[in-house]
Design an enzyme around this catalytic site. Structure first.
Site, PDB file in Angstrom:
ATOM      1  CD  GLN A  17      57.376  63.596  29.771  1.00 36.93           C
ATOM      2  OE1 GLN A  17      58.537  63.267  29.026  1.00 36.93           O
ATOM      3  NE2 GLN A  17      56.453  62.716  30.005  1.00 36.93           N
ATOM      4  CB  SER A  18      53.966  67.555  25.653  1.00 37.67           C
ATOM      5  OG  SER A  18      52.877  68.188  25.709  1.00 37.67           O
ATOM      6  NE  ARG A  38      43.251  74.323  37.511  1.00 37.00           N
ATOM      7  CZ  ARG A  38      42.356  73.640  36.853  1.00 37.00           C
ATOM      8  NH1 ARG A  38      41.062  74.321  37.170  1.00 37.00           N
ATOM      9  NH2 ARG A  38      42.561  72.953  35.691  1.00 37.00           N
ATOM     10  CE  LYS A  75      37.391  76.967  33.489  1.00 34.37           C
ATOM     11  NZ  LYS A  75      37.530  75.577  33.575  1.00 34.37           N
ATOM     12  CG  ASN A  96      50.647  70.988  27.464  1.00 33.54           C
ATOM     13  OD1 ASN A  96      50.894  71.775  27.973  1.00 33.54           O
ATOM     14  ND2 ASN A  96      50.915  69.683  27.526  1.00 33.54           N
ATOM     15  NE  ARG A 104      36.460  73.906  27.270  1.00 41.03           N
ATOM     16  CZ  ARG A 104      36.960  72.866  26.506  1.00 41.03           C
ATOM     17  NH1 ARG A 104      36.498  72.795  25.332  1.00 41.03           N
ATOM     18  NH2 ARG A 104      37.855  72.304  26.852  1.00 41.03           N
ATOM     19  CE  LYS A 136      40.266  66.479  28.622  1.00 45.38           C
ATOM     20  NZ  LYS A 136      39.961  66.674  30.122  1.00 45.38           N
ATOM     21  CB  VAL A 137      46.831  62.699  23.071  1.00 48.42           C
ATOM     22  CG1 VAL A 137      48.005  61.917  22.845  1.00 48.42           C
ATOM     23  CG2 VAL A 137      45.632  62.236  21.996  1.00 48.42           C
ATOM     24  CE1 TYR A 138      48.010  63.172  30.707  1.00 50.07           C
ATOM     25  CE2 TYR A 138      45.867  61.967  30.233  1.00 50.07           C
ATOM     26  CZ  TYR A 138      46.601  63.023  31.068  1.00 50.07           C
ATOM     27  OH  TYR A 138      46.213  63.820  31.942  1.00 50.07           O
ATOM     28  CD  GLU A 139      55.639  59.358  25.613  1.00 50.18           C
ATOM     29  OE1 GLU A 139      56.001  60.521  25.930  1.00 50.18           O
ATOM     30  OE2 GLU A 139      55.763  58.872  24.879  1.00 50.18           O
ATOM     31  CG  ASP A 168      54.111  63.287  26.985  1.00 51.64           C
ATOM     32  OD1 ASP A 168      53.296  63.581  26.363  1.00 51.64           O
ATOM     33  OD2 ASP A 168      53.891  62.813  27.975  1.00 51.64           O
ATOM     34  N   GLY A 247      69.034  50.196  10.748  1.00 52.67           N
ATOM     35  CA  GLY A 247      69.895  50.641   9.635  1.00 52.67           C
ATOM     36  C   GLY A 247      70.257  49.614   8.552  1.00 52.67           C
ATOM     37  N   GLY A 248      71.441  49.729   8.074  1.00 50.94           N
ATOM     38  CA  GLY A 248      71.977  48.949   7.081  1.00 50.94           C
ATOM     39  C   GLY A 248      72.958  47.988   7.791  1.00 50.94           C
TER      40      GLY A 248
END
Ligand code: COA
Length: 415
Positions: A17-18, A38, A75, A96, A104, A136-139, A168, A247-248
């Site tokens: 997604q990102s 791929r 590859k 990403n 690699r 590794k990171v997801y949302e 993302d 907010g204010g």
């Protein structure tokens, strides 16, 4: 009519997604976005959350409009040689992958620079340099690590993630801005550069007001617009504020007519100081205009719970659209809680192209979110996402590959 980014060619090495959010925006701004996937499977989201067997998912189609798709096996040495040709021909590479994956493949910054010193190489990663840089990171991980989850939800409940994909899509938007700025800088420096948008950092940027509040809390040990005031306790970190306004101007989500059966029969109501007399008139409490317990914003902060309870008595007599119409007559800021069903059918959003119907050869018609950025000299026409490898031959031919070479690359599994 020309497009803002016409002539910019993007090697889109993104997935999920990102990254795709970023390159889709660039495509909508007029860039030629070549999505590299791929062979055989492509972006994993093509097959994720499928609603029609064998057909590209909405997850994929809604994030990859206006792009071309080519398959290249990174590859295989011959696939890598194709990527080198693309690097030479493109202005920007966006990726990403998990940290280290590009290296690699052999596509290091030095390798890319040697082929094309003008190339902008833009990356989303979960974290910037530091202890978590290789994760590794997801949302939702980004929402938690970026300060959103600890400040979202109710005080008596656990941390909560939000449905808005700030980790993302939010990071993708940040990256797109970095890319456009790098392209502008290149017009006078002549050089490309690396652009990095870590998801933790992007989420924190969107939670900026909570870091503001952390410092206010440390100085004053209390925050009067938070629901913990005046009866509850503050700890040493910014607490979750439920639906209180950030907010204010105090605000809250209030029930409207029909709330017993409709989970979205609610309105967001803001008691902006400038229209306080109008609020009092509308809800039938004209005495509050001069009552010293309610007359000033400072005084009202002590009584927000009973004030909103009284306003809710009024909103519960109206449906959310009636309430909105009445309140708008007095310039009282408010907003109905719209369901996705209501948004999908909202004529104004259809008219501006923010909600668009798109036709797809195997899926048929579906709804998507169009370009939310409107430019007077660079209009957006949303076109469908590509099938896997739909443009492999076209793109390779543009790069100078002869049909026989393309057939050979295919036979060898390089594309
Ligand atoms: N041909 C051959 N191999 C390919 C390829 C291609 N065209 N494209 C990718 N690959 C390979 C990569 O080289 C990598 O192989 P390696 O691990 O042997 O080096 C492999 O596919 C997997 O890539 P990876 O990025 O690790 O995918 P993943 O599915 O395991 O992880 C994420 C997915 C999202 C967790 C990870 O990519 C990530 O952390 N990205 C950065 C943060 C991010 O954007 N997260 C949000 C996603 S919405």
């Amino acid at each position: 009519m020309s497009k803002a980014l016409e002539g910019v060619r993007i090697l889109d090495f993104t997935h999920v997604q990102s990254g795709p959010t970023c390159t889709q925006l660039l495509a909508w701004l007029g860039a030629d976005v070549i999505k590299v996937e791929r062979p055989g499977e492509g972006d994993a989201t093509r097959a994720q959350l499928r609603d029609i067997p064998g057909v590209d998912s909405l997850y994929f189609t809604m994030l990859n409009h206006n792009k071309r798709s080519i398959t290249v096996n990174s590859k295989s040495p011959k696939g890598l040689a194709v990527l080198d040709r693309l690097i030479a021909a493109c202005d920007v590479m966006v990726e990403n992958f998990a940290p280290g994956a590009l290296d690699r493949m052999g596509l290091t910054w030095e390798h890319i620079q040697a082929i094309n010193p003008r190339m902008v190489v833009a990356s989303v990663k979960g974290f910037g340099p530091g202890p978590y840089e290789s994760c590794k990171v997801y949302e939702n991980v980004a929402q938690c690590a970026g300060g959103s989850a600890s400040t979202t939800g109710f005080d008596d409940g656990p941390p909560m993630v939000t449905g808005a994909q700030i980790g993302d899509s939010g990071t993708g938007v940040h990256l797109a801005l970095g890319i456009v700025a790098a392209l502008y800088q290149r017009t006078h420096s002549g050089r490309g550069q690396k652009v990095l948008a870590p998801m933790q950092d992007a989420v924190l940027n969107l939670c900026r007001v909570k870091l503001r509040d952390q410092q206010r809390l440390e100085r004053t040990h209390t925050m009067h617009e938070y629901p913990q005031y005046p009866d509850g306790k503050f700890g040493d970190a910014v607490p979750r504020a439920g639906n209180a306004s950030g907010g204010g101007q105090p605000g809250s989500i209030l029930r409207c007519k029909g709330w017993e059966t409709d989970p979205n029969a609610y309105i967001y109501f803001i008691t902006q100081a400038a229209v306080w007399p109008a609020v009092c008139q509308v809800i039938g409490e004209p005495g509050w205009i001069d009552d010293e317990a309610y007359a000033t914003p400072q005084a009202r902060l002590l009584h927000l719970k009973p004030i909103f309870a009284r306003i809710e008595q009024w909103t519960m007599t109206k449906d959310k659209f009636e309430a909105m119409e009445i309140l708008n007559r007095y310039d009282i800021p408010c907003g109905p809680i719209l369901s996705m069903k209501e948004i999908a059918n909202e004529p104004a959003l259809r008219a501006t192209g923010t909600v668009v119907e798109v036709d797809h050869p195997t899926r048929g018609k579906y709804l998507s979110v169009g370009n939310p950025i409107k430019m007077s000299d660079s209009p957006t026409e949303v076109t469908r996402s590509p099938l896997l490898g739909e443009h492999t031959d076209d793109v390779l031919a543009q790069l100078g590959f002869a049909p026989a070479d393309i057939a050979q690359l295919r036979a060898e599994g390089a594309i």
